[in-house]
Design a protein around this motif. Structure first.
Motif, PDB file in Angstrom:
ATOM      1  N   ILE A   1       0.987  16.822   5.522  1.00 53.94           N
ATOM      2  CA  ILE A   1       1.975  16.182   4.532  1.00 53.94           C
ATOM      3  C   ILE A   1       1.855  17.019   3.202  1.00 53.94           C
ATOM      4  O   ILE A   1       2.401  18.126   2.630  1.00 53.94           O
ATOM      5  CB  ILE A   1       2.325  14.881   4.545  1.00 53.94           C
ATOM      6  CG1 ILE A   1       2.513  14.120   5.077  1.00 53.94           C
ATOM      7  CG2 ILE A   1       2.909  14.761   2.692  1.00 53.94           C
ATOM      8  CD1 ILE A   1       3.312  12.731   4.942  1.00 53.94           C
ATOM      9  N   VAL A   2       0.005  16.640   2.596  1.00 49.54           N
ATOM     10  CA  VAL A   2      -0.151  17.267   1.447  1.00 49.54           C
ATOM     11  C   VAL A   2      -0.200  18.730   1.650  1.00 49.54           C
ATOM     12  O   VAL A   2      -0.370  20.054   1.129  1.00 49.54           O
ATOM     13  CB  VAL A   2      -1.532  16.970   0.825  1.00 49.54           C
ATOM     14  CG1 VAL A   2      -2.237  17.608  -0.026  1.00 49.54           C
ATOM     15  CG2 VAL A   2      -1.450  15.744   0.108  1.00 49.54           C
ATOM     16  N   ALA A   3      -1.264  19.186   2.714  1.00 56.02           N
ATOM     17  CA  ALA A   3      -1.169  21.049   3.328  1.00 56.02           C
ATOM     18  C   ALA A   3      -0.233  21.406   3.686  1.00 56.02           C
ATOM     19  O   ALA A   3      -0.132  22.273   3.331  1.00 56.02           O
ATOM     20  CB  ALA A   3      -2.180  20.768   4.632  1.00 56.02           C
ATOM     21  N   VAL A   4       0.692  21.292   3.906  1.00 50.34           N
ATOM     22  CA  VAL A   4       2.081  22.241   4.391  1.00 50.34           C
ATOM     23  C   VAL A   4       2.859  22.085   3.267  1.00 50.34           C
ATOM     24  O   VAL A   4       3.112  22.891   2.019  1.00 50.34           O
ATOM     25  CB  VAL A   4       3.203  21.576   4.990  1.00 50.34           C
ATOM     26  CG1 VAL A   4       4.529  21.864   5.262  1.00 50.34           C
ATOM     27  CG2 VAL A   4       2.972  20.782   6.764  1.00 50.34           C
ATOM     28  N   GLY A   5       2.477  20.599   1.938  1.00 49.64           N
ATOM     29  CA  GLY A   5       3.385  20.637   0.722  1.00 49.64           C
ATOM     30  C   GLY A   5       2.715  22.109  -0.362  1.00 49.64           C
ATOM     31  O   GLY A   5       2.909  23.103  -0.743  1.00 49.64           O
TER      32      GLY A   5
END
Length: 133
Positions: A90-94
């Motif tokens: 989630i954080v990586a894609v964001g």
């Protein structure tokens, strides 16, 4: 002092540290209109993430959190960079879709960094530089 890390999202940024020992769910924890932490149960409640090097163990929660990070970037109120102990999708894609440097693979001791300490995150070189006072 330099700390080795692992690049998740490339780039380079400098800013003051904002640190929490708690995971962050960007959906519901951070207001996408203001960049302020609005969850009263979170350690960073009332603090703004804009321009900070946000240090937290990792993300949690809904995949919509990736889009909240993107909204923060589009509004100019996103973190300058993010450091995780262990990043998750989630954080990586964001970070990737927003062009925010994100690194992980650092020792949990990074969570002892004092708020306001100036950090330079060079994700491309996989290094964090800490400017000691």
């Amino acid at each position: 002092m330099e700390i080795r890390c692992h690049r998740i999202s490339g780039g380079k940024a400098t800013g003051p540290a904002l640190v929490t020992e708690e995971p962050i769910s960007f959906l519901g924890t951070v207001d996408p209109e203001t960049g302020e932490v609005v969850d009263p149960g979170h350690q960073l409640f009332g603090k703004a993430v804009a321009g900070k090097v946000l240090i937290f163990p990792g993300g949690k929660g809904s995949t919509v959190g990736s889009y909240v990070i993107y909204q923060l970037k589009k509004r100019g109120i996103a973190p300058a960079a993010m450091i995780n102990i262990r990043s998750e999708p989630i954080v990586a894609v964001g970070a990737i879709i927003s062009g925010i440097p994100l690194v992980d693979g650092v020792d949990a001791g990074i969570l002892a960094t004092r708020d306001g300490t100036i950090l330079m995150v060079d994700a491309d070189r996989e290094v964090i530089r800490v400017d000691e006072p």
